[in-house]
Design an enzyme around this catalytic site. Sequence first.
Site, mmCIF file in Angstrom:
data_model
loop_
_atom_site.group_PDB
_atom_site.id
_atom_site.type_symbol
_atom_site.label_atom_id
_atom_site.label_comp_id
_atom_site.label_asym_id
_atom_site.label_seq_id
_atom_site.Cartn_x
_atom_site.Cartn_y
_atom_site.Cartn_z
ATOM 1 N N LYS A 23 0.836 -1.213 0.000
ATOM 2 C CA LYS A 23 0.000 0.000 0.000
ATOM 3 C C LYS A 23 0.870 1.262 0.000
ATOM 4 O O LYS A 23 0.657 2.175 -0.787
ATOM 5 C CB LYS A 23 -0.927 -0.037 1.223
ATOM 6 C CG LYS A 23 -1.872 1.137 1.334
ATOM 7 C CD LYS A 23 -3.062 0.788 2.199
ATOM 8 C CE LYS A 23 -2.813 0.955 3.687
ATOM 9 N NZ LYS A 23 -2.625 2.362 4.106
ATOM 10 N N SER A 24 1.873 1.291 0.893
ATOM 11 C CA SER A 24 2.762 2.458 0.964
ATOM 12 C C SER A 24 3.423 2.736 -0.381
ATOM 13 O O SER A 24 3.503 3.882 -0.833
ATOM 14 C CB SER A 24 3.913 2.164 1.930
ATOM 15 O OG SER A 24 3.657 2.622 3.193
ATOM 16 N N GLY A 106 -4.668 8.087 4.952
ATOM 17 C CA GLY A 106 -3.807 9.026 5.668
ATOM 18 C C GLY A 106 -2.533 9.333 4.893
ATOM 19 O O GLY A 106 -2.029 10.462 4.920
ATOM 20 N N ARG A 135 -7.621 12.967 11.907
ATOM 21 C CA ARG A 135 -6.165 12.730 11.810
ATOM 22 C C ARG A 135 -5.404 14.037 11.598
ATOM 23 O O ARG A 135 -5.712 14.807 10.703
ATOM 24 C CB ARG A 135 -5.883 11.703 10.713
ATOM 25 C CG ARG A 135 -6.610 10.407 11.062
ATOM 26 C CD ARG A 135 -6.222 9.268 10.226
ATOM 27 N NE ARG A 135 -4.852 8.854 10.461
ATOM 28 C CZ ARG A 135 -4.256 7.897 9.775
ATOM 29 N NH1 ARG A 135 -4.893 7.291 8.802
ATOM 30 N NH2 ARG A 135 -3.019 7.568 10.053
ATOM 31 N N ASP A 328 2.793 -0.463 11.966
ATOM 32 C CA ASP A 328 1.472 -0.995 11.598
ATOM 33 C C ASP A 328 1.273 -2.431 12.078
ATOM 34 O O ASP A 328 0.163 -2.969 11.985
ATOM 35 C CB ASP A 328 1.276 -0.901 10.079
ATOM 36 C CG ASP A 328 1.213 0.558 9.617
ATOM 37 O OD1 ASP A 328 0.850 1.429 10.435
ATOM 38 O OD2 ASP A 328 1.557 0.826 8.455
ATOM 39 N N ARG A 359 -5.333 3.067 18.059
ATOM 40 C CA ARG A 359 -5.037 1.624 18.105
ATOM 41 C C ARG A 359 -4.581 1.148 19.474
ATOM 42 O O ARG A 359 -4.553 -0.066 19.698
ATOM 43 C CB ARG A 359 -4.028 1.241 17.015
ATOM 44 C CG ARG A 359 -4.658 1.261 15.638
ATOM 45 C CD ARG A 359 -3.736 0.693 14.570
ATOM 46 N NE ARG A 359 -4.410 0.734 13.279
ATOM 47 C CZ ARG A 359 -3.792 0.840 12.106
ATOM 48 N NH1 ARG A 359 -2.479 0.920 12.055
ATOM 49 N NH2 ARG A 359 -4.481 0.868 10.983
ATOM 50 N N ARG A 401 -6.922 -2.712 9.852
ATOM 51 C CA ARG A 401 -5.989 -3.623 10.536
ATOM 52 C C ARG A 401 -6.626 -4.253 11.782
ATOM 53 O O ARG A 401 -6.265 -5.361 12.172
ATOM 54 C CB ARG A 401 -4.683 -2.901 10.886
ATOM 55 C CG ARG A 401 -3.974 -2.392 9.631
ATOM 56 C CD ARG A 401 -2.492 -2.197 9.795
ATOM 57 N NE ARG A 401 -1.995 -1.383 8.695
ATOM 58 C CZ ARG A 401 -1.709 -1.839 7.471
ATOM 59 N NH1 ARG A 401 -1.848 -3.118 7.183
ATOM 60 N NH2 ARG A 401 -1.286 -1.023 6.526
HETATM 61 C C1 S3P Z 1 3.097 5.165 6.164
HETATM 62 C C2 S3P Z 1 3.807 5.494 7.285
HETATM 63 C C3 S3P Z 1 3.346 5.170 8.637
HETATM 64 C C4 S3P Z 1 2.301 4.066 8.631
HETATM 65 C C5 S3P Z 1 1.243 4.275 7.592
HETATM 66 C C6 S3P Z 1 1.853 4.377 6.209
HETATM 67 C C7 S3P Z 1 3.623 5.588 4.861
HETATM 68 O O1 S3P Z 1 2.793 6.346 9.187
HETATM 69 O O2 S3P Z 1 1.696 3.939 9.895
HETATM 70 O O3 S3P Z 1 0.331 3.184 7.622
HETATM 71 O O4 S3P Z 1 3.181 5.057 3.835
HETATM 72 O O5 S3P Z 1 4.507 6.457 4.849
HETATM 73 P P1 S3P Z 1 3.765 7.408 9.946
HETATM 74 O O6 S3P Z 1 5.008 7.446 9.194
HETATM 75 O O7 S3P Z 1 3.098 8.731 9.911
HETATM 76 O O8 S3P Z 1 3.918 6.836 11.321
#
Ligand code: S3P
Length: 450
Positions: A23-24, A106, A135, A328, A359, A401
Site C-alpha cells: 500500500k505504501s 492518511g 487525523r 502498523d 489503536r 488492521r
Molecule cells: C506510512 C507510514 C506510517 C504508517 C502508515 C503508512 C507511509 O505512518 O503507519 O500506515 O506510507 O509512509 P507514519 O510514518 O506517519 O507513522
Amino acid sequence: MSDRTHFDPLGELRGALRPPADKSISHRAAMIAAMGEGETDVIGYLDAADTRSTLAAVQAIGARLVHELPTQAIERDDGLGASRLRIAGVGLRGARSAEIDVGNAGTLLRLLPGWLAGQPEGKWILDGDDSIRRRPVDRIAEPLRQMGARLGAREERLPPLEVEGAPLHGTTYELPVASAQVKSCVLFAGLLAEGETRVVEPLPTRDHTERMLVAAGAEIARDGTTVIVKRAERLEPGRIVVPADFSSAAFFIVAATIVPGSDLLLHDVGTNPTRTGLLDILRRMGTEEIAVESRGEEGGEPIADIRVGHSGLQGCEVGGADVPLAIDELPLVALAACFAEGTTTIRDATELRRKESDRIATVCDALDALGGRVEPTADGMVIEGSGGLRGGTIDSHGDHRIAMLGAVAGAASREGVEVIDMGAAAVSYPAFEADLHSLQHRPPLHDPVH
Ligand code: S3P
C-alpha cells in the site's frame, strides 16, 4: 444492521500465497508517476480502497490513466501474474486545481500536499471520511509553512486541508516524531524548493520515498540521520514495480506462528529493513520458524519469500527503534503476546493513537473482549500471556488492521471470533477473507521450514 462476520477456530494453516501489493509503495508510485514526464508503468499496483483514492486524486489534478482498473494482466516469469497500470504524468510543476477526496487514506492526505504546496499556481482542498477528519495535519503544515507554503486547516490541525501553490525555499526540519509520512511530504516539497531541503529523523522510518525518487532521477542523499533532497527540474520514473505488502503478509506471519501445525509460504514480499521490525520482534520472542529467502531487488526494493511455521513464544520488551519499523504491526505483536509465556510491554508508541483508529484503545478493547489480559498505557500497552484466547465479539471501528486482527484472533481462538464491520479490510486487503480461508485443509508444503 451492522455487518458481522464469524471466524471459526482453524486447525493448521498451510499453503502458499502472494499477499496483495504494498500500500505504501503503491501510493507513492501513483503520486511519483503523476509528477513524472511522460508515461510510467506501475507493475502490480494495489487495487484496494485506499489506493483507488490515490489514483482518483492524481487524475483530479491532471494525470491520466492510460489503462483503467481493472488493470491489464501481464505474465511474469514466476507465473504469478501482475497487473499493469500506465499513468501519464503532469510533470513536477503541472498539477491543476482540484477538490480531493482522500477517503480513508492518511498517506495520501499527508504526502500529496508536499507536492501541491510548491506548484507555481493553483488551489486544492483535501478532505476525507470521519476517520480522516480526526487525523492531524499540523505535523505537515508546520514544516511546509517553514518552507513558505500557504496552507489552512480546520482548528489549525485537522482536515479539510487547503493548499495554495507558492514559491518554496529549502529548510532543515527535525521531525518531532519519527514519521515516514511527514518525512516524505517534506521531501516532495523539497523537489520544488530553492536550494537544499534537509529532514532529520529521530529514528529510522520507512524509506520507500527516497528509493523511488532516486530511481526516478532525483538527487537524494543521506548523511547519518539526515535525508537531503535537491530541487529537481523533472522526474522520469519510467517503470515502478510494487512488491507484496509486508504489512499484509504480517497477518499470516502471526497467524502461522500462533496456530499449531501451521506452515505457510508467502511469495514476493517486500522486505525493506525499514518495514520488517515484526520479524525481529518475533525472533526476540523466541521463534526460529521464520525463514526469509531473498528473491533480489526490484526498483531498489528488496523482495523475498517468507516461510513461517508455528512456534512457542516468550514475552518481550518492544520500544524505541522497534516502533517505526513495526508501526502498523504492533497490534499483531499484542495478539502474539497473548499466546506467549510471560509479559510483553509495548512502549514509545503514542503514535498508535493517531492511526485509522486509536489503536492503543481499539487493540486493548478487542483483545480484552476475547479473554486476553491487556492493559493500555499512555504510550503503549502491557500484555500478560494467557496461553491463547477464548474468543468473542470485537468491533473493527472501521479500521482495516483491527478487522484483520480479529479474523486472525478467531482462527487461533478456542471458540471463534465475530468481527463487526469486517468490510473495513477492503482499505488495504479486499481479498483477505478469501485468502485466509484458502489456507485451510491444504496438504503439507514439500520441504520443512528452513
Ligand atoms: C506510512 C507510514 C506510517 C504508517 C502508515 C503508512 C507511509 O505512518 O503507519 O500506515 O506510507 O509512509 P507514519 O510514518 O506517519 O507513522
